[in-house]
Every structure is written in structure tokens, then in C-alpha cells.
Write an enzyme that holds these catalytic residues in place. Structure first.
Site, short mmCIF file in Angstrom:
data_model
loop_
_atom_site.label_atom_id
_atom_site.label_comp_id
_atom_site.label_asym_id
_atom_site.label_seq_id
_atom_site.Cartn_x
_atom_site.Cartn_y
_atom_site.Cartn_z
N ASP A 287 0.86 -1.19 0.00
CA ASP A 287 0.00 0.00 0.00
C ASP A 287 0.89 1.23 0.00
O ASP A 287 2.11 1.12 0.16
CB ASP A 287 -0.97 0.00 1.19
CG ASP A 287 -2.29 0.68 0.86
OD1 ASP A 287 -2.27 1.88 0.48
OD2 ASP A 287 -3.35 0.04 0.96
N ASP B 212 3.92 3.18 -3.66
CA ASP B 212 2.87 3.79 -4.48
C ASP B 212 3.00 3.16 -5.85
O ASP B 212 4.01 3.36 -6.54
CB ASP B 212 3.08 5.30 -4.53
CG ASP B 212 1.96 5.99 -5.30
OD1 ASP B 212 1.35 5.33 -6.18
OD2 ASP B 212 1.69 7.17 -5.03
N ALA C 298 -5.60 -2.26 -5.53
CA ALA C 298 -5.57 -0.82 -5.24
C ALA C 298 -6.41 -0.07 -6.27
O ALA C 298 -6.31 -0.32 -7.47
CB ALA C 298 -4.14 -0.30 -5.25
N ALA D 167 -17.90 16.94 -17.70
CA ALA D 167 -17.78 18.38 -17.93
C ALA D 167 -17.09 19.08 -16.78
O ALA D 167 -16.42 20.09 -16.96
CB ALA D 167 -19.17 18.99 -18.14
N TYR E 151 -13.44 6.54 -13.80
CA TYR E 151 -13.40 5.26 -13.07
C TYR E 151 -13.88 4.11 -13.96
O TYR E 151 -13.23 3.06 -14.04
CB TYR E 151 -14.28 5.40 -11.83
CG TYR E 151 -14.29 4.22 -10.90
CD1 TYR E 151 -13.21 3.96 -10.06
CD2 TYR E 151 -15.40 3.37 -10.82
CE1 TYR E 151 -13.22 2.89 -9.17
CE2 TYR E 151 -15.43 2.31 -9.93
CZ TYR E 151 -14.34 2.07 -9.11
OH TYR E 151 -14.37 1.01 -8.23
N THR F 38 -17.77 -0.95 2.57
CA THR F 38 -16.44 -0.53 3.01
C THR F 38 -16.51 0.94 3.41
O THR F 38 -17.55 1.57 3.30
CB THR F 38 -15.39 -0.65 1.88
OG1 THR F 38 -15.77 0.23 0.82
CG2 THR F 38 -15.27 -2.06 1.36
N1 LIG Z 1 -16.19 -0.82 -2.18
C1 LIG Z 1 -16.88 -1.06 -3.27
O1 LIG Z 1 -18.09 -1.06 -3.24
C2 LIG Z 1 -16.18 -1.35 -4.57
C3 LIG Z 1 -16.95 -1.63 -5.67
C4 LIG Z 1 -16.35 -1.93 -6.87
C5 LIG Z 1 -14.97 -1.95 -6.97
N2 LIG Z 1 -14.21 -1.65 -5.88
C6 LIG Z 1 -12.77 -1.70 -6.07
O2 LIG Z 1 -12.18 -2.50 -5.07
C7 LIG Z 1 -10.87 -2.06 -4.82
C8 LIG Z 1 -10.70 -1.80 -3.33
O3 LIG Z 1 -11.67 -0.87 -2.92
P1 LIG Z 1 -11.99 -0.49 -1.41
O4 LIG Z 1 -13.42 -0.25 -1.31
O5 LIG Z 1 -11.38 -1.50 -0.52
O6 LIG Z 1 -11.24 0.91 -1.33
P2 LIG Z 1 -10.36 1.56 -0.19
O7 LIG Z 1 -10.22 2.98 -0.57
O8 LIG Z 1 -10.93 1.23 1.15
O9 LIG Z 1 -8.94 0.82 -0.30
C9 LIG Z 1 -8.09 1.01 -1.39
C10 LIG Z 1 -6.67 0.84 -0.93
O10 LIG Z 1 -5.81 1.04 -2.06
C11 LIG Z 1 -4.74 1.85 -1.67
N3 LIG Z 1 -4.17 2.60 -2.80
C12 LIG Z 1 -4.73 3.65 -3.45
N4 LIG Z 1 -3.87 4.13 -4.36
C13 LIG Z 1 -2.75 3.38 -4.28
C14 LIG Z 1 -1.50 3.41 -4.96
N5 LIG Z 1 -1.24 4.33 -5.89
N6 LIG Z 1 -0.56 2.49 -4.63
C15 LIG Z 1 -0.81 1.56 -3.66
N7 LIG Z 1 -1.98 1.49 -3.00
C16 LIG Z 1 -2.93 2.39 -3.30
C17 LIG Z 1 -5.33 2.79 -0.65
O11 LIG Z 1 -4.32 3.36 0.17
C18 LIG Z 1 -6.27 1.89 0.12
O12 LIG Z 1 -5.64 1.27 1.20
C19 LIG Z 1 -10.69 -0.81 -5.68
O13 LIG Z 1 -10.01 -1.17 -6.87
C20 LIG Z 1 -12.09 -0.37 -5.96
O14 LIG Z 1 -12.17 0.36 -7.16
C21 LIG Z 1 -14.78 -1.35 -4.68
#
Ligand SMILES: NC(=O)c1ccc[n+]([C@@H]2O[C@H](COP(=O)([O-])OP(=O)(O)OC[C@H]3O[C@@H](n4cnc5c(N)ncnc54)[C@H](O)[C@@H]3O)[C@@H](O)[C@H]2O)c1
Lengths: 451, 429
Positions: A242, A265, A293, A302, A357, A392
Site C-alpha cells: 500500500d 505507491d 488498489a 464536464a 473510473y 467498506t
Molecule cells: N467498495 C466497493 O463497493 C467497490 C466496488 C467496486 C470496486 N471496488 C474496487 O475495489 C478495490 C478496493 O476498494 P476499497 O473499497 O477496498 O477501497 P479503499 O479505498 O478502502 O482501499 C483502497 C486501498 O488502495 C490503496 N491505494 C490507493 N492508491 C494506491 C496506490 N497508488 N498504490 C498503492 N496502493 C494504493 C489505498 O491506500 C487503500 O488502502 C478498488 O479497486 C475499488 O475500485 C470497490
């Protein structure tokens, strides 16, 4: 969030109002897998259309999981009601013969237990012998998805599994997943199993990842944390990745699951190299890589600032491509390597305010589809999951109305848990899932949006 | 045993929490909280959960008496195996270089295969002692059985006794603070305000640049919302520093300010060391080896040495033993207790008279290439939680050597009590 708290919310005044307006029944309680639980909690009714090719393979899997197979006519009542209905539809070679579906499911569906499972097995239309057979096989998808919508209110799910010629022996990990509580929030999906020469059978199906190393990005919280935890629980040694600012939570996750932490990152220019070096220095290979991530920066096109577009595409898509490149170039993926990406239902259906997205998440699907045939030659698979509404921090931050609607608009009438996505990933990256490649599996309770 | 028969002691990595200025982010964090966090971050990086290490050696300067076994308590509260032994060491600002020496020596002797060395200090959650009058009264009270006797004692209680004795960073034998001591040396060595401010500006600039390029991503784990050292001022400049009033020394040439002296700081740091075999068995790369060390002291009470001059003597003794010259290094880490201490060190080693009279050398040790000195900044920018600084420096230097691929580094740390700790680390190509 715990299921209990969810149920409480579901019964709140506002939640109740939404439910009523949509004419939806109250959300069912979904069983989730717990250690020691059997794959199926009751008898399995097997049915087939004459001429089907999967009877033997299905029976073998049922023996392996210790399921009691019963005949449609002898299925009992009460506690002995069937926990699953499995139908081999590969024999259906004309539209007239689709009637076999009606004949099997019409009398049996009502006997299915709560949290029951329906699996319909087909042949990929492209492999069918005739236009008529192809038409019929494709028609079954509509049937399975509709059954899912009818039984969702009981916490039951229905899926279609397309088994390519040569994939008969590769079905076990998938059937185990779909029949068990591990797939609680996966519903109305069509899964493809490709021909696989040899499939690794784990010694212990509770720990299929024993001896395997796995990396998970975005592992400090949310879905990534659940993935890391689930993979570790199934035996993997997990490298939790992370961003540096999330280091405190990341260390906590790594220590809890007995893994290691790497503050990185993934969008840094040097990230693929650092990752390759790290893997190279610490054992030399990684068996499983999970791209989880992801970020959102919602704005209508827009109003979206350029960095909102660039940031989302970088994290959610481009960084994954570069890391995959480094893994493949450095030959860092072990034998039977697995890549899994987290896409999103938004990437399939599109979403207002999410052009960035949805583009990134649809791109993930494109990447998985394009890579799958290439990686197949190396015995590596690549798949994606597309979560719908998962409880989440991200969804907790949504406005109440949108959140309540998001939770309800699916066949199971509730949001999923991070562990539901995690279990799906664990199935995809299992060494036993060599036949599962290039799939995009939604974890959305059959959300009404999208395909 | 000849040195050849010894094992090598490898530095595998380190972890610290960002250092915080006093009474800021860690105002309510204890030494135990901070060092446990540093340990847990280290355990996570290297997958040491449940692992029994040879030992954990750490310590801090400002400790409460009930914290007699603090390091052991931290181990018990960490993800390490509970059967990992631990002990506390206290050697003022040299503490965690000294603990590194202890752990490295045991590894070299084959007594242990792995260990963690570290240190911590809180100036915020510092112990407060009762003033002596009150302490004696309370002890008497405890010894007295009769109620009347007790009441009589309580009658002796005076408001002035309730004022606690807050620990000061001062030398018991001189009553002078460390800064006041160094102000004397600053004057004696004729060190200018400009050269001190330059060292400070450079420290901030370099530490910020190192953070920006991700150098600390695998050396620092955020804690309590702090992601970088709280004292770091990336945009610090000569103009800004010039505005500050001197805080130590007297007269028009007083030059030591809050900008070119380290502030009171809270923090903790840890370093993982092992034998080469242990590292290999755990699939962990060796960053560098810990080659040799020397701890020295000077008589600042009766003699004419300044309080912080001990490294000036310890380093040349260590160089001689290792048949090295001062120029045989690719990196120099000279702890910036005060910019003036660094400037004094450099000046003394170039001074023919000092080198001849005090060190007994025919030639001065000579100059150090400034581009190799504290290349990623040091204590002026990072801050200086006394016990944690040595481990911060060891981990930083080990990574610098690993990045370079091969080379040698020198560490010099001055400490209260007229002491100093020095070490040599090396990465063979
Ligand atoms: N929660 C939902 O309902 C949902 C639905 C569809 C898809 N997703 C996808 O699931 C995945 C996880 O989502 P989540 O809800 O757990 O989100 P979250 O924001 O709770 O966790 C995401 C994690 O990714 C890390 N991260 C972000 N940018 C980063 C980078 N550049 N390098 C390393 N780590 C990085 C963040 O620090 C965080 O710990 C994502 O890809 C999100 O798009 C979530």
C-alpha cells in the site's frame, strides 16, 4: 460492517421506505464460509438433459466434496431439502429441447433450501455442433440469470458454468466455490472453464494456497485487507502493498496475517522495478498477484479536472499494466502463476460521474481478456472480479439515499462484504483453478445495473 | 579469537516512526507505545511474526523507574515471539548505536544469529520527579505507623514542595545544559553563525529530498497520523535562519540558535541485524555489514575538552585499528546534535595542532568531502529523540551503502556525559 449491523440498518425507517417503494422483500441472511464447514450443507439434486457430457465429471466432484447426490423425485423435505440443484444442460442441442430446463427446475426449485445453490452447466456456444445447438446453449444464460432473480430473496444463487471441451477435469475448484457459502454474494454469473491439460489438486481444500506466495495491492484496508487475510487463511504467504502514508495500517494487517509489508505507491515511475527487485531478493518469485488498489474521483465529465482523470487511470489501470509487464518480463511469476484484478460493475454498466473510473475498470476487463490467451501458454491465468456494492469505508461515505438504493438494487437485496470479493479472488488464484482464465466475475448479488 | 574467525554482522534493514517535536503528535504516546510501533513495523517489513530472535537491545534516556524492563515489555507487546529476550541500555545520545554494537558483537561471536537494536525517547511523556523535600517527606510518611505521627508529617507539607522536578538536559557535574557547553566549544573553535546555519539548511534540504525520492519508504512507518518528521522544514533558508536569536552562549558572537540546534523530540527506531547465514535462510538481502566500533569519553569536567568532543578522539583510534584514513569513506554520518558540533569536528580533524597535540598524529586527519557528509540530512532536520538517533543513522547508512552497491561509511555520534560512539559499516562489492 457486520451482517447484524447491516440487518439493523436494513430495518431502519429510511431503509424500510426504500424497500417498500421498490416492492422488495426484506434482505435474507447470507451464510458465509467458516472453517470446517462442508461445501454443501445438504443433499444435491443432479439432473441432465439427455446426451450431456458432464455426468461423470460432476459425479467425481460430488464424491470429492462428499456431497450426497439424490434424484429429483427422492429429494426430501425439512432439513433434508436439497442444498443445491446441479443441471448438466450440455445435451440440449436445439431450442425445442430447452424444455428440459423447465422439466427439471419446475418441480424442484421450490424444494431448494435457503442459501441454496443452482448451477447449470453448458457448452460454449462457439463449440456447439450446429447453429441450433449454439442458439440453445446461449439461451440457457437467460434462464440461469432469471432463476437467480427468483431465488435471491431466499439468499440462494444461480450460476451458469460453460465448460469447454477438455475442461471437464478442471471443474472442481469452480463447483466447490459456487456450491459453497464462499460464493455468497456472487449471483447470476456465467463462468467459462477452458481446456486444461493438468490441474493441480490441493492436498487440503481448506488451504489450497499452502506454499504459495501472493502479493496484494491496496492491502491496508477495505477489500484489499480482506483479500490479504483470506489468501493467508488459505495458506499463502502474503506480501501486503500500500502507499507509504498507509504504512501503520499496512504493518498491522501484515502482522495479523503473518505476511510482510511493502510501502509502495504503484503509480511511481520506479514502482515496477522496486517491486521486481523486492520479489527477486525475497525468494525470487511470486505465485499470485492481486491488483486491488483503486481510487475514485467522481465528477461528471464536464466538471472533471484533468488530474481527476489522470489519477484514476494511473492507479486503476496503467500501474497494473506496468506491473504485469515487469512480472512477466522478469519471469517473476511462479509455475501456475495467477494474476487477478479488481474491476467494478461500473466498468461494465457505466456510471454517472464516473467516466474516469468506469473507463479504468472497463480497461481492466480489456486487459484481462487480452492477456488471458497470451498467458495461457505459460500456464498462467489472469481473471478479474467486478464488485458491485461492497460495504467498506468507500461506500460508508456515500449519501444515505444513494447508499440505501445501492444496497437494495440486487437480487440478494443487500450489499456484499469485503470477504465476498476476497473469497472470489481466492478461488480464481487457486492452483486448482487452471481452467479459469480470462473471466470477469461479478461480485454484486446480481446487481440490476449492467449486463 | 582473531577477527578473521568471527562471523560477519549484517544490517538487514530498519524501521522507525517519524520523529515528532515535543508536545506535538506524540504528546500522549509513551516510550513503550513508540518503540512497540517501531518494532511492529520492522516485524511487518521482514515477516518476523512469531519469530524468536537472539535478542532485542534498546533504551532511552528519559525513562520512568517503573520502565526498568521497557524493551522486554515492548517485545511482549509486539508481534515477535514472546521468547525473544531483551534488555535496556542507556548511553545518552549514543544509546542505539551502542545497542547496535552489542547486538552486532554477539552475532560476530556466534552467540546469537539475529537481533534488533534500537532506542526511543519521549520528551513529552517524560518522567517527572518529586522534588527532594517532598520525596523525603513521603518516604517518612510511608515509614511512620501512628496516625499522629503521620499527621505531624503532613503538617510539614509546604506548597513549594509540590512543585515537581522536571528533568533538564543538563550535566549534573557542571550544571550547564548541553547547548551551554557546546557554546563554549563554539567560541573556542571560532565557529561562525554562517557555517552553522549552512549545515542546518543543508540538513533540511537533503532530508526533504530523500523523503521525496522515496528513500524512507522502507525505513519509516507513519505513526499517530505523522508521516514525515515533524521538525522537517523543506523550505528552510539562510535568510530565515538568520532571523533567529541565539539561545546558547553570550555576547555579540553567540551563534547557536533554535535553528542550528536540535529541538527536543519524541520518537523510536529499530534496526535488524543478523549473521549472513540467518539472512540467507530467511531470504533477506544484506544491506551492509557492521565492521567495527569505538566508544570514547573525554574529561570535560576537569580537563579542557568540550562536552561533545569525545568522537574527535574515538574516530581516529578506530581508524588506526582498521588501518584506514579519514578519506577512505563514501559516506559520513556525523550526528547533528548542534550544527556547531559538526563544524567543530570537521575543523578539529583538519587542525594540525589539535591532531598533533591531542591525537598524537604527525599529520592532520584532513578534510571530509561535504558531498559525502549526511547526504540524506541528519538530526537538525529529523529531530533527535536521544535514544533513537543511533538506530536511525545505522539504518540510513546501511541503505545508502546498499544503493551504492559497495562502499564504506563512518558514523560519529556525540553524547552527554562527555561521551561519543563511532562505527564503521561496509558493503563489499
Ligand atoms: N467498495 C466497493 O463497493 C467497490 C466496488 C467496486 C470496486 N471496488 C474496487 O475495489 C478495490 C478496493 O476498494 P476499497 O473499497 O477496498 O477501497 P479503499 O479505498 O478502502 O482501499 C483502497 C486501498 O488502495 C490503496 N491505494 C490507493 N492508491 C494506491 C496506490 N497508488 N498504490 C498503492 N496502493 C494504493 C489505498 O491506500 C487503500 O488502502 C478498488 O479497486 C475499488 O475500485 C470497490
Amino acid at each position: 460492517m457486520s451482517a447484524d449491523r447491516y440487518q439493523a440498518l436494513a430495518n431502519s425507517a429510511l431503509g424500510g421506505a426504500v424497500v417498500k417503494r421498490l416492492g422488495l422483500p426484506a434482505p435474507p441472511r447470507l451464510d458465509r464460509h467458516e472453517p470446517g464447514m462442508p461445501v454443501v450443507t445438504g443433499p444435491v439434486v443432479f439432473g441432465e438433459a439427455r446426451g450431456g457430457r458432464l455426468r461423470e465429471a460432476v459425479h467425481e466432484v460430488m464424491r470429492s466434496i462428499g456431497a450426497r447426490l439424490v434424484d429429483a423425485k427422492t429429494a426430501g423435505d425439512g432439513d433434508d431439502r436439497p442444498a443445491a440443484l446441479v443441471f448438466d444442460a450440455t445435451g440440449i442441442d436445439s431450442t425445442q429441447r430447452l424444455r428440459a430446463l423447465y422439466d427439471f427446475f419446475h418441480p424442484t426449485i421450490a424444494s431448494l433450501k435457503r442459501n441454496g445453490r443452482v448451477v447449470v452447466l453448458t457448452t460454449p456456444a462457439i463449440e456447439a455442433d450446429s447453429v441450433g445447438a449454439a442458439t440453445a446453449q446461449r439461451a440457457i444464460e437467460g434462464f440461469a440469470r432469471s432463476v437467480a432473480k427468483e431465488i435471491g430473496r431466499y439468499g440462494s444463487t444461480a450460476q451458469l458454468v460453460e465448460v469447454a471441451a477438455g475442461g471437464e477435469g478442471a471443474m472442481e475448484s469452480t463447483l466447490r466455490f459456487l456450491l459453497s457459502a464462499r460464493s455468497a454474494y456472487v449471483d447470476g454469473q456465467a463462468i467459462h472453464i477452458q481446456a486444461a491439460d493438468s490441474v493441480t489438486v490441493p492436498e487440503d481444500w481448506e488451504r489450497p494456497l499452502a506454499g504459495r506466495s501472493a502479493a496484494v495491492t491496496g492491502a491496508a484496508r477495505g477489500i484489499g485487507e480482506a483479500i490479504a487475510e483470506t489468501l493467508a487463511g488459505q495458506g499463502a504467504e502474503v506480501l501486503c502493498i500500500d502507499v507509504p502514508p498507509a504504512g501503520e495500517a499496512l504493518a498491522e494487517v501484515a502482522n495479523r496475517i503473518g505476511g510482510t509489508s511493502l510501502a509502495l505507491d504503484i503509480t511511481d515511475a520506479g514502482a515496477p522495478q522496486r517491486l521486481a527487485d523486492h520479489i527477486g531478493e525475497r525468494g525470487g518469485r511470486i505465485d499470485v498477484f492481486v491488483h486491488n488498489a483503486g481510487i475514485t474521483r467522481d465528477r461528471t465529465i464536464a466538471r472533471m479536472p484533468p488530474e481527476g482523470w489522470d489519477g484514476v487511470l494511473e492507479v486503476n489501470l496503467s500501474a497494473q499494466e506496468r506491473i504485469n509487464g515487469a512480472l512477466l518480463e522478469g519471469e517473476l511469476l511462479g509455475d501456475d502463476g495467477r494474476i487477478a484484478s479488481v474491476s467494478s460493475v461500473s466498468g461494465i454498466a457505466g456510471n454517472r460521474g464516473q467516466t474516469n473510473y468506469a473507463t479504468s475498470k472497463a480497461g481492466v476487463i480489456g486487459m484481462v481478456r487480452a492477456l488471458a490467451p497470451v498467458l495461457r501458454e505459460r500456464r498462467v491465468t489472469v481473471n478479474a472480479v467486478a464488485p458491485g456494492f461492497i460495504e467498506t469505508k468507500m461506500t460508508e461515505a456515500m449519501p444515505v439515499g444513494t447508499r440505501e438504493a445501492g444496497r437494495r438494487m440486487n437480487s440478494l437485496i443487500q450489499g456484499g462484504q469485503p470477504v465476498d470479493v476476497a473469497e472470489t479472488i481466492a478461488w480464481l488464484v487457486s492452483p486448482a483453478s487452471g481452467g479459469v482464465n480470462g473471466n470477469v466475475v461479478r461480485v454484486c448479488g446480481q446487481q440490476l445495473l449492467g449486463a | 579469537m582473531s577477527p578473521d574467525a568471527l562471523n560477519d554482522a549484517a544490517v538487514l534493514g530498519g524501521n522507525r516512526i517519524p520523529f515528532a517535536r515535543r508536545d506535538r503528535e506524540y504528546a500522549h504516546a509513551s516510550n513503550q507505545d513508540m518503540f512497540t510501533a517501531a518494532l511492529d513495523g520492522l516485524v511487518a517489513r521482514f515477516g518476523l511474526q512469531g519469530e524468536r530472535l537472539g535478542e532485542v537491545a534498546a533504551g532511552g534516556v528519559l525513562k520512568r523507574s517503573r520502565d526498568f524492563n521497557l524493551t522486554r515489555e515492548c517485545v511482549l507487546g509486539s508481534a515477535l515471539a514472546a521468547d525473544t529476550p531483551a534488555y535496556d541500555v542507556q548511553q545518552a545520545c549514543g544509546t542505539s548505536l551502542e545497542t547496535t554494537i552489542h547486538v552486532a558483537n554477539k552475532i560476530r561471536l556466534g552467540q546469537i544469529e539475529s537481533g534488533i537494536a534500537g532506542g526511543f525517547d519521549t520528551t513529552s511523556d517524560a518522567p517527572i520527579e518529586l522534588n527532594d523535600d517532598l520525596r523525603e517527606l513521603l518516604l517518612d510518611l510511608n515509614r511512620t505507623r501512628s496516625t499522629t505521627g503521620r499527621l505531624a508529617l503532613l503538617g510539614r507539607l509546604r506548597p513549594g514542595q509540590v512543585v515537581p522536578a522536571i528533568p533538564r538536559n543538563e550535566e549534573p557535574r557542571t550544571g550547564l545544559s548541553m547547548g551551554e557547553h557546546q557554546a563554549i566549544s563554539t567560541k573556542r573553535w571560532g565557529l561562525t553563525r554562517e557555517e552553522q546555519d549552512e549545515i542546518a539548511v543543508e540538513s533540511h534540504r537533503r532530508l526533504a529530498a530523500a523523503y521525496d525520492r522515496g528513500f524512507f519508504d522502507d525505513l519509516v512507518t507513519p505513526f499517530l497520523g505523522l508521516e514525515r518528521d515533524g521538525n522537517l522544514r523543506p523550505d528552510s533558508s539562510m535568510e530565515q535562519l538568520a532571523k533567529l536569536k541565539p539561545v546558547y552562549g553570550e555576547g555579540s558572537d553567540a551563534s547557536m540558535t533554535a535553528g542550528n540546534s536540535t529541538p527536543l523530540t519524541d520518537g523510536a527506531a529499530a534496526v535488524l541485524l543478523s549473521s549472513d547465514d540467518w539472512a540467507e535462510a530467511h531470504d533477506l538481502p544484506v544491506l551492509a555489514h557492521f565492521v567495527d566500533a569505538e566508544t570514547g569519553a573525554v574529561d570535560y569536567v576537569h580537563g579542557e575538552s568540550g562536552l561533545l568532543e569525545a568522537p574527535l578522539y574515538a574516530v581516529p583510534r578506530m581508524l588506526e585499528r582498521n588501518r584506514l584514513t579519514l578519506q577512505d569513506f563514501d559516506f559520513y554520518e556525523i550526528h547533528e546534535a548542534f550544527a556547531s558540533q559538526v563544524a567543530m569536528t570537521l575543523k578539529a580533524w583538519q587542525d594540525p595542532a589539535f591532531c598533533k597535540d591531542k591525537l598524537g598524529l604527525n599529520e592532520p586527519l584532513g578534510e571530509i568531502d561535504r558531498e559525502k557528509l549526511n547526504v540524506n540530512g541528519s538530526s537538525l532536520a529529523a529531530g533527535h529523540p536521544f535514544g533513537a538517533t543511533g538506530a536511525r543513522i545505522v539504518a540510513t547508512l546501511a541503505k545508502l551503502l546498499a544503493e551504492r552497491g559497495s562502499g564504506r561509511g563512518l558514523i560519529s555520534i556525540c553524547a552527554a556525559g562527555g561521551m561519543g560512539v563511532a562505527a564503521i559499516m561496509e558493503r563489499r562489492g
